[in-house]
Design an enzyme around this catalytic site. Structure first.
Site, mmCIF file in Angstrom:
data_model
loop_
_atom_site.group_PDB
_atom_site.id
_atom_site.type_symbol
_atom_site.label_atom_id
_atom_site.label_comp_id
_atom_site.label_asym_id
_atom_site.label_seq_id
_atom_site.Cartn_x
_atom_site.Cartn_y
_atom_site.Cartn_z
ATOM 1 N N HIS A 15 66.248 10.747 48.871
ATOM 2 C CA HIS A 15 65.050 11.482 48.256
ATOM 3 C C HIS A 15 64.596 12.877 49.369
ATOM 4 C CE1 HIS A 15 64.016 8.484 45.363
ATOM 5 N NE2 HIS A 15 63.829 7.562 46.232
ATOM 6 N N ASP A 30 71.067 3.927 43.101
ATOM 7 C CA ASP A 30 69.842 3.342 43.746
ATOM 8 C C ASP A 30 69.061 3.358 42.446
ATOM 9 O OD1 ASP A 30 68.164 3.170 46.374
ATOM 10 O OD2 ASP A 30 66.857 4.037 44.666
ATOM 11 N N HIS A 85 65.863 4.252 42.041
ATOM 12 C CA HIS A 85 65.406 5.614 42.135
ATOM 13 C C HIS A 85 65.990 6.929 42.015
ATOM 14 C CE1 HIS A 85 62.572 2.805 44.027
ATOM 15 N NE2 HIS A 85 61.682 3.252 43.133
ATOM 16 N N ASP A 94 68.063 -1.756 44.969
ATOM 17 C CA ASP A 94 66.748 -1.962 44.377
ATOM 18 C C ASP A 94 66.676 -2.241 42.948
ATOM 19 O OD1 ASP A 94 67.199 0.721 44.561
ATOM 20 O OD2 ASP A 94 65.477 1.144 45.490
#
Length: 309
Positions: free
Chosen positions: A126, A163, A165, A244
């Protein structure tokens, strides 16, 4: 040839406060499970060095790095965004996490390991060129990929991100860079609420709706990732390995299981074997349900090592 295991004691000292999901126990859970399964015995361990300033500045602005250094607290916590905090050990851990990616790239490029798994924190995907966010400070995978391109004679790098995200930071850094192909899946809508529209022709983003299970992952890889990767023919593959999307992880709402992580890893290994001499550097990103995280990492690592899951 073996799979290297790269980590560092500083990763256990970085902490963002009581109850924060990105906690030191994540690494302890992974290491304990890999040891229990006998996998660590088969993976030569390496202590990650600190990345150099030159290596980090290939992907981050110098002003941003200076601001992080100035913000680093002598005690307590300093928040750089509502979810992302520094304690006195955070910055050192971030330099070592970025250094792990560089070390992994060096090992596989020089034929000293067939692949590398970097068990690091803080995570990185990120972190944008000039901004920390989403538990991330330096974009570890971007630092490693940029090092491979600048120093290791690599002309084409693939960055694979599974991931849950969207890896907005990696996209921010590499969008439009013809030397890098990034392929990713992620739940959408979900933090950081980006990725639905790719920022460059070298970005293959596959948003998945909530409650998508392994079949959606397999369709995304087969129909979108693999044709692009085969055309691109990467010379080294980096993985932003977030776990995740597991059905037991309550940070999101996808339904993957260990077999899905093994399957996608096997497909990535196939691409690397066909085009990159098998060279893969995988870096830990998310994954917050500790038992599911540990099991999923073990499934991922077994395939990297060449074992059947």
């Amino acid at each position: 040839m073996h799979t290297a295991y790269i980590s560092h004691p500083s990763f256990l000292l970085h902490d963002m406060g009581p109850g924060h999901p990105e906690c030191p126990e994540r690494l302890s859970a992974i290491q304990d499970h890999l040891l229990m399964r006998g996998l660590l015995d088969l993976m030569p361990p390496y202590d990650a060095p600190m990345a150099t300033r030159e290596q980090v500045l290939r992907v981050h602005d110098s002003l941003y790095v200076a601001e992080l250094e100035a913000a680093s607290p002598a005690s307590g916590y300093v928040h750089v965004d509502p979810d992302t905090a520094m304690n006195p050990h955070t910055l050192k851990a971030a330099w070592h996490a970025a250094g792990a990616a560089v070390q992994g790239a060096e090992l596989v490029a020089r034929g000293l390991a067939r692949s590398a798994f970097c068990c690091v924190r803080p995570p990185g995907h990120h972190a944008e060129r000039h901004q920390a966010m989403g538990f991330c400070f330096f974009n570890n995978v971007a630092v490693g990929a940029a090092h491979a391109l600048a120093e290791l004679g690599i002309d084409r790098v693939a960055l694979v991100d599974f991931d849950v995200h969207h890896g907005n930071g990696s996209e921010n850094i590499f969008a439009g860079d013809e030397r890098v192909l990034m392929v990713s899946t992620f739940q959408h809508p979900l933090y950081p609420y980006s990725g639905e529209i790719a920022r460059g022709p070298n970005m293959i983003n596959v948003p998945l709706p909530p409650r998508s299970c392994g079949d959606a992952l397999r369709a995304a890889v087969t129909e979108r990732w693999l044709p692009a990767l085969e055309k691109f023919q990467p010379e080294m593959v980096f993985i932003s390995a977030g776990f995740d999307a597991h059905r037991e992880d309550d940070m999101a709402n996808l339904g993957w299981v260990e077999a899905d992580y093994a399957w996608v890893t096997r497909e990535i290994v196939g691409v690397a074997e066909r085009h990159a001499g098998g060279r893969i550097v995988s870096l830990l990103e998310g994954g917050y349900n500790l038992p599911a995280l540990a099991r999923s990492v073990a499934a991922h690592v077994r395939v990297l090592m060449g074992a059947d899951y």
